[in-house]
Design an enzyme around this catalytic site. Structure first.
Site, mmCIF file in Angstrom:
data_model
loop_
_atom_site.group_PDB
_atom_site.id
_atom_site.type_symbol
_atom_site.label_atom_id
_atom_site.label_comp_id
_atom_site.label_asym_id
_atom_site.label_seq_id
_atom_site.Cartn_x
_atom_site.Cartn_y
_atom_site.Cartn_z
ATOM 1 N N ASP A 69 0.838 -1.195 0.000
ATOM 2 C CA ASP A 69 0.000 0.000 0.000
ATOM 3 C C ASP A 69 0.882 1.258 0.000
ATOM 4 O O ASP A 69 1.701 1.437 0.899
ATOM 5 C CB ASP A 69 -0.902 -0.036 1.240
ATOM 6 C CG ASP A 69 -2.144 0.817 1.088
ATOM 7 O OD1 ASP A 69 -2.016 1.963 0.632
ATOM 8 O OD2 ASP A 69 -3.235 0.335 1.433
ATOM 9 N N THR A 119 -6.719 3.631 -2.334
ATOM 10 C CA THR A 119 -6.613 2.222 -1.947
ATOM 11 C C THR A 119 -7.702 1.321 -2.536
ATOM 12 O O THR A 119 -7.402 0.282 -3.123
ATOM 13 C CB THR A 119 -6.646 2.125 -0.406
ATOM 14 O OG1 THR A 119 -5.524 2.865 0.084
ATOM 15 C CG2 THR A 119 -6.543 0.691 0.062
ATOM 16 N N ASP A 140 -9.942 -3.546 5.661
ATOM 17 C CA ASP A 140 -10.989 -4.421 5.119
ATOM 18 C C ASP A 140 -11.037 -4.360 3.586
ATOM 19 O O ASP A 140 -11.064 -5.394 2.915
ATOM 20 C CB ASP A 140 -12.360 -4.118 5.754
ATOM 21 C CG ASP A 140 -12.814 -2.667 5.630
ATOM 22 O OD1 ASP A 140 -12.075 -1.833 5.068
ATOM 23 O OD2 ASP A 140 -13.944 -2.368 6.111
ATOM 24 N N ARG A 141 -11.047 -3.177 3.009
ATOM 25 C CA ARG A 141 -11.170 -3.069 1.544
ATOM 26 C C ARG A 141 -10.016 -3.758 0.814
ATOM 27 O O ARG A 141 -10.201 -4.317 -0.258
ATOM 28 C CB ARG A 141 -11.273 -1.607 1.116
ATOM 29 C CG ARG A 141 -10.139 -0.700 1.590
ATOM 30 C CD ARG A 141 -10.434 0.747 1.221
ATOM 31 N NE ARG A 141 -9.421 1.693 1.666
ATOM 32 C CZ ARG A 141 -9.391 2.289 2.843
ATOM 33 N NH1 ARG A 141 -10.322 1.998 3.755
ATOM 34 N NH2 ARG A 141 -8.445 3.157 3.157
ATOM 35 N N HIS A 150 1.854 8.421 4.677
ATOM 36 C CA HIS A 150 0.983 9.592 4.843
ATOM 37 C C HIS A 150 1.535 10.533 5.906
ATOM 38 O O HIS A 150 1.482 11.750 5.762
ATOM 39 C CB HIS A 150 -0.428 9.157 5.263
ATOM 40 C CG HIS A 150 -1.319 8.820 4.113
ATOM 41 N ND1 HIS A 150 -1.764 9.772 3.226
ATOM 42 C CD2 HIS A 150 -1.834 7.642 3.690
ATOM 43 C CE1 HIS A 150 -2.536 9.190 2.312
ATOM 44 N NE2 HIS A 150 -2.581 7.889 2.560
ATOM 45 N N ASP A 209 -1.043 -0.171 -4.751
ATOM 46 C CA ASP A 209 -2.374 0.339 -5.101
ATOM 47 C C ASP A 209 -2.343 1.788 -5.561
ATOM 48 O O ASP A 209 -3.288 2.278 -6.157
ATOM 49 C CB ASP A 209 -3.335 0.153 -3.921
ATOM 50 C CG ASP A 209 -2.834 0.802 -2.642
ATOM 51 O OD1 ASP A 209 -1.637 1.165 -2.569
ATOM 52 O OD2 ASP A 209 -3.636 0.942 -1.705
ATOM 53 N N HIS A 210 -1.242 2.467 -5.290
ATOM 54 C CA HIS A 210 -1.061 3.868 -5.695
ATOM 55 C C HIS A 210 0.299 4.322 -5.200
ATOM 56 O O HIS A 210 0.916 3.635 -4.384
ATOM 57 C CB HIS A 210 -2.155 4.780 -5.113
ATOM 58 C CG HIS A 210 -2.314 4.635 -3.618
ATOM 59 N ND1 HIS A 210 -1.413 5.155 -2.723
ATOM 60 C CD2 HIS A 210 -3.235 3.979 -2.878
ATOM 61 C CE1 HIS A 210 -1.787 4.837 -1.490
ATOM 62 N NE2 HIS A 210 -2.877 4.115 -1.554
ATOM 63 N N HIS A 258 -2.278 11.141 -1.779
ATOM 64 C CA HIS A 258 -2.298 10.645 -3.158
ATOM 65 C C HIS A 258 -3.728 10.753 -3.645
ATOM 66 O O HIS A 258 -4.601 11.169 -2.898
ATOM 67 C CB HIS A 258 -1.789 9.201 -3.182
ATOM 68 C CG HIS A 258 -2.454 8.339 -2.153
ATOM 69 N ND1 HIS A 258 -3.654 7.717 -2.370
ATOM 70 C CD2 HIS A 258 -2.125 8.060 -0.862
ATOM 71 C CE1 HIS A 258 -4.012 7.063 -1.281
ATOM 72 N NE2 HIS A 258 -3.107 7.254 -0.340
HETATM 73 ZN ZN LIG Z 1 -3.594 2.824 -0.326
#
Ligand SMILES: [Zn+2]
Length: 522
Positions: free
Chosen positions: A37, A77, A159-160, A286, A329-330, A463
């Site tokens: 991530d 995400t 969770d996602r 972050h 994811d980014h 992001h």
């Molecule tokens: Zn992310």
């Protein structure tokens, strides 16, 4: 037998020989699908000299894409994770953001929030999460629908990130509930945690880290200056939570090992998939930004964790039976103040100021009223009822708001719902990124893009834009049927699902827009 019939039969015999499947390497027994991530592509380059484990193995022996990107504008995400194994952009998958305003319920909902399900293993009665809002299939779903026995498991802190890559027919998705310090799932998957997850929860592994200090990976002893500590109120930065330290990733790796062993992954008639998303890199990133030594440190620690996981799986399944695919994811933007200090563009913008501009412009033009139902820095949902009762043209309301936003400093583009629906966007990658991000039943009415390096956050970094620092991510395949090498052509993360489908001899997922990266298949 007539001559014609004999000829026909021999034709079929010949056709059958031609139709025999091409001979290629045996299928993998397990696909290990990894997301880190918030891991920019350049983290592979910048910290390369310190990678000597999992990432090094991927870089040295895998098929390495050096220019892989997300195509959609919202590089967040949920969208990264839904794209990964579905190949579908938000315009098809319906996963347009981490959360959005749901017009039907009048509530903001997350990409996986599911009021019909309950959390399993956490605080009793808490609402659960599921893949119900994902409109398309994943590679795992396609394997399941093919009918061979395959096990599909997703795991992450978030969770996602556990749910979206695994898909609808997954045997389980597990994430970390920081309220209970337990691994949890939801009633969508099962009524009770499997014994091995309960066992892991009962071990209370998180207690190892109470009061711990995150020291540099190469610190000779604990007199070194820590990046943060798990004790609040000292003069060292408080880590904030286990998820925001390398220990969050360690717990994910530990869970993955247990899953491989307990679920007997790699030992079923069909191919199994273990989708693992390492979340802690994102929380750390972050807080401090890509140029901080803490990001370098957690990247190097991620390399080591991956090495540990690969070694464990090889030992369980035998070497050469696992197909690894790794991406992020980014990416992430530099901290604006860091950029300013080095004469690069960038700064911080105010979300509330932008909101007020919209509210003022609409009130000035159309009279008082609650014109905005919901808004964030980059999107706004108008009050359609109010627009209807005033007999206004929604497109005109959108235009007035868009003009007000566009007049602000450091706003690069503003698109409206009607422009996106009509395909009236600038014909470049960014225009296309907004089109691919638009799903009418869920998207807002206004779409705002700031100039590169500008953020709407008050601190740290973030992001979510279609700029390269957010879209450019690692993409590496390693394992059976993969031709190693460095591939410099520009590709999309959307190509992963089509490529895996081709490698696993299974139907391409429903919403996949990617191409088969046939250059890496042998
Ligand atoms: Zn992310």
């Amino acid at each position: 037998m007539t001559r014609a019939r004999r000829l026909l039969l021999s034709f079929f015999a010949a056709a059958a020989t031609f139709a025999a499947p091409p001979e290629h390497a045996p299928k993998p027994k397990l696909v290990l699908a990894i997301v880190i991530d918030q891991f920019r592509y350049d983290y592979l380059l910048r910290f390369r000299s310190n990678y000597n484990s999992g990432l090094a193995r991927l870089l040295e022996h895998g098929a390495v894409f050096t220019d892989a990107h997300y195509l959609q504008a919202a590089t967040v995400t949920a969208v990264g994770h839904s794209t990964f194994l579905s190949g579908a952009p938000p315009s098809v998958s319906g996963i347009i953001a981490n959360e959005w305003f749901d017009r039907e319920s009048g509530q903001t909902v997350t990409s996986v929030f599911d009021p019909k399900s309950k959390l399993v293993g956490g605080v009793p009665g808490s609402p659960g999460s599921s893949p119900r809002r994902l409109l398309t299939s994943t590679v795992g779903d396609e394997l399941k629908m093919q009918g061979l026995e395959s096990k599909i498991i997703g795991v992450s802190i978030k969770d996602r990130s556990a749910i979206l890559p695994a898909g609808h027919m997954a045997d389980g998705a597990y994430w970390y509930d920081s309220d209970s310090n337990h691994w949890v799932t939801s009633t969508y998957y099962r009524a009770e945690l499997p014994g091995w997850v309960r066992q892991l929860n009962d071990e209370h592994g998180y207690q190892r880290y109470l009061g711990a200090k995150w020291l540099p990976f190469d610190a000779p002893d604990d007199s070194a200056k820590p990046f943060c500590t798990m004790t609040a109120g000292t003069d060292v930065r408080y880590c904030g939570g286990l998820e925001a330290t390398p220990w969050g990733n360690e717990m994910i790796e530990e869970f993955s090992e247990r899953a491989v062993a307990a679920e007997n992954l790699g030992h079923h008639a069909g191919v199994d998939i273990l989708a693992v998303s390492f979340s802690s890199n994102d929380y750390v990133g972050h807080a401090v930004g890509p140029d901080d030594p803490a990001v370098r440190d957690i990247s190097i620690r991620t390399d080591r964790l991956l090495g540990k996981l690969f070694a464990f799986i090889d030992q369980k399944l035998g070497a050469g039976n696992t197909l690894v695919v790794l991406t992020a994811d980014h990416g992430v933007a530099p901290v604006p103040e860091v950029n300013q200090a080095r004469n690069m563009p960038g700064g911080r913008l105010s979300e509330t100021r932008l909101q007020q501009k919209i509210i003022d412009a609409l009130a000035r033009r159309f009279g008082p009223g609650k014109w905005l139902l919901n808004s964030s820095a980059t999107t706004a949902y108008f009050n359609l009822e109010l627009i209807r009762s005033h007999k206004l043209d929604p497109a005109e309301v959108e235009r007035v708001a868009a003009d007000a936003v566009a007049a602000e400093d450091h706003i690069a583009r503003v698109y409206t719902r009607h422009e996106l629906q009509a395909g009236q966007v600038q014909q470049d990658a960014i225009g296309r990124a907004f089109s691919l991000g638009f799903y009418s039943p869920r998207s807002g009415d206004l779409f705002i893009l700031q100039e590169p390096y500008y953020l709407f956050d008050a601190t740290g970094t973030s992001h979510g834009t279609p700029y390269n620092y957010d879209t450019h991510v690692p993409l590496i395949f390693l394992g059976p049927r993969v031709k190693p090498g460095v591939y410099a052509e520009k590709v999309a993360v959307n190509d992963v699902a089509a490529t895996l489908a081709a490698m696993l001899d299974v139907q391409e997922p429903a919403g996949s827009i990617g191409r088969v990266l046939r250059e890496v298949i042998q």
